[in-house]
Design a protein around this motif. Structure first.
Motif, short mmCIF file in Angstrom:
data_model
loop_
_atom_site.label_atom_id
_atom_site.label_comp_id
_atom_site.label_asym_id
_atom_site.label_seq_id
_atom_site.Cartn_x
_atom_site.Cartn_y
_atom_site.Cartn_z
N VAL A 151 14.20 -7.98 -8.25
CA VAL A 151 13.07 -6.99 -7.99
C VAL A 151 11.94 -7.63 -8.94
CG1 VAL A 151 12.34 -4.55 -8.49
CG2 VAL A 151 14.62 -5.01 -7.90
N SER A 152 11.04 -8.07 -8.14
CA SER A 152 10.10 -8.95 -8.98
C SER A 152 9.09 -7.93 -10.07
CB SER A 152 8.92 -9.30 -8.11
OG SER A 152 8.24 -8.57 -7.85
N GLY A 153 9.20 -6.96 -9.97
CA GLY A 153 8.64 -6.01 -11.01
C GLY A 153 9.51 -5.88 -11.98
N ILE A 192 11.52 2.99 -6.91
CA ILE A 192 12.53 2.21 -6.08
C ILE A 192 14.07 2.81 -6.20
CG2 ILE A 192 13.35 -0.03 -5.14
CD1 ILE A 192 11.07 -1.17 -6.25
N HIS A 204 6.29 -0.53 4.99
CA HIS A 204 5.59 0.64 4.94
C HIS A 204 5.74 1.14 6.42
CE1 HIS A 204 4.15 -1.15 1.04
NE2 HIS A 204 3.77 0.15 0.64
N THR A 222 18.88 -6.43 2.50
CA THR A 222 18.42 -5.24 2.48
C THR A 222 17.02 -5.12 2.61
OG1 THR A 222 18.05 -5.64 0.19
CG2 THR A 222 20.10 -4.57 0.60
N ARG A 248 13.48 0.81 -9.85
CA ARG A 248 12.21 0.92 -10.82
C ARG A 248 11.85 2.26 -11.00
NH1 ARG A 248 6.98 -1.90 -7.98
NH2 ARG A 248 7.28 -0.04 -6.55
N THR A 277 0.07 5.26 -4.59
CA THR A 277 0.26 4.59 -5.81
C THR A 277 -0.63 3.60 -6.31
OG1 THR A 277 1.57 3.12 -4.47
CG2 THR A 277 2.73 4.91 -5.19
N ARG A 307 2.84 -15.64 -4.95
CA ARG A 307 4.26 -14.98 -5.21
C ARG A 307 5.35 -15.60 -4.77
NH1 ARG A 307 5.30 -8.50 -4.36
NH2 ARG A 307 7.44 -8.50 -4.49
N ARG A 362 9.25 2.60 2.85
CA ARG A 362 8.59 3.51 2.08
C ARG A 362 7.36 4.23 3.10
NH1 ARG A 362 4.35 5.51 -1.62
NH2 ARG A 362 2.70 3.69 -1.83
N SER A 412 2.07 -4.87 -3.86
CA SER A 412 0.90 -4.50 -4.51
C SER A 412 -0.48 -5.64 -4.40
CB SER A 412 0.70 -4.16 -6.04
OG SER A 412 1.59 -5.17 -6.69
N SER A 457 5.66 2.92 -6.69
CA SER A 457 6.61 4.04 -6.15
C SER A 457 7.93 3.74 -6.97
CB SER A 457 6.88 3.55 -4.94
OG SER A 457 7.39 2.17 -4.54
#
Ligand code: TXA
Ligand code: MG
Length: 330
Positions: free
Chosen positions: A220-222, A179, A61, A111, A191, A29, A52, A115, A139, A177
């Motif tokens: 979700v920070s994204g 989510i 991962h 949670t 996401r 990704t 962050r 991945r 990332s 990815s």
């Protein structure tokens, strides 16, 4: 088979990670900034390097599906099915965490995001680390910025602040990815990303809701609106409007870069202060190029970027999502 030099690099990376190092790694990704998920000091360094906030969880991962039960205390049927179909691949499953997952990794949530990346270098590294070791990795960009899709981008973003950058070539997917939350027996996309919604729905034989991240309470920070952002202000406009807007900005003396996916037509002519980039009209190919293109245009120091709004079909969800976030100016 990986080349011997690359294999040697992987072994060096594994040794660094075992000692608590932080290593940028390739995935299919985007590049990730990895540390041993069980090493609190190392995980903390990831947050420091990225800048962050501590309450934004990291994806864990793992090398294969069999490790799910170690990191998750419960794996619902839907999650098993999705893992079987899409791992290794651009899918992150949100599951109830086990006692092996630290608060640092989950930002205190109950949670964990798991991945299995589909990249030969990432997989070889995970296997070299051993069966109960996982890599926590966001990332490999500075907080809020565009994710890196080459080792060179990582160097640009993080420079010497990481212990090593493992170069696995350009990322094939180019966007993060998908989510999928499997909590409370409800499957929801948190996401959009590398795995399209329709593929998930086909496997589970059900409709799946996509969380509207603009009003999300889940961290979700994204999903922060201003995320994945270039430095140059970006606007996203429908085809009918974007050329007029580009001309208006150019008339003010601004240098404008456009990103267009539909075939140029005669109405949209040349302009000396407007540089046009044609993007693929296919969602997968567009996604592959998006971050690298934004980064390149950022370097060229335009005053503005204008992207033509993507089609509204579900295959374009991830691209639309990233463009929207990249375009938000706080
Ligand atoms: O493709 C990807 O997912 C890449 C590669 C490196 O694997 N990783 C990535 O990580 O995009 P990051 O940290 O930039 O974005 C992961 C997102 C974050 O928005 C984070 O908040 C969310 O996943 N996330 C992680 N664990 C979560 C959890 N337990 N619950 C909800 N969201 C979670
Ligand atoms: Mg990120």
């Amino acid at each position: 088979m990986l080349k011997p030099e690359l294999q040697a690099q992987i072994e060096i990376a594994a040794a660094l990670l075992h000692k608590g190092g932080v290593v940028a790694i390739p995935t299919e990704t985007v590049y990730g900034l990895a540390a041993d998920a069980a090493n609190a000091q190392a995980v903390k360094r990831i947050f420091d390097i990225k800048g962050r906030p501590a309450d934004h969880p990291l994806i864990v991962h793992i090398a294969d599906e069999s490790q799910m039960n170690y990191w998750a205390r419960e794996v619902p049927k839907a999650a098993k099915l999705l893992a079987k179909h899409f791992w290794p691949g651009p899918l992150t499953l949100i599951l109830p965490r086990s006692q092996h997952v630290s608060d640092l990794v989950t930002g205190g949530q109950d949670t964990v995001g798991l991945r299995v990346p589909d990249h030969p270098v990432a997989l070889a590294l995970l296997r070299a680390m051993g069966s109960t070791v996982a890599l926590a990795a966001p990332s490999a960009n500075r907080y809020g910025r565009i994710s890196p899709t080459t080792a060179e981008h990582v160097r640009e973003e993080l420079g010497d602040s990481v212990d090593m950058i493992l170069d696995g070539g350009p990322c094939q997917v180019g966007l993060e990815s998908t989510i999928v939350s499997c909590m409370d027996n409800i499957v929801t996309v948190l996401r959009p990303g590398g795995i399209p919604l329709t593929a998930l729905e086909e496997v589970l034989q059900q409709e799946i809701a996509v969380l509207d991240s603009t009003d999300s309470k889940i961290r979700v920070s994204g999903s922060l609106l201003s995320h994945y952002a270039p430095v140059t202000p970006l606007e996203v406009l429908p085809r009918e409007d974007f050329w007029q807007r580009a001309c208006a900005l150019a008339a003010q003396g601004l240098r404008v870069a456009t990103l267009e996916w539909s075939a140029p037509d005669a109405v949209h002519s040349e302009h000396e202060r407007i540089v046009r980039t044609t993007m693929p009209a296919n969602a997968v190919a567009y996604g592959q190029l998006l971050y690298a293109t934004l980064r390149q245009l950022d370097h060229a120091q335009f005053d503005r970027m204008i992207a033509e709004a993507p089609p509204q079909s579900t295959e374009w969800l991830a691209v639309t999502d990233r463009l929207r976030r990249a375009s938000y100016q706080a």
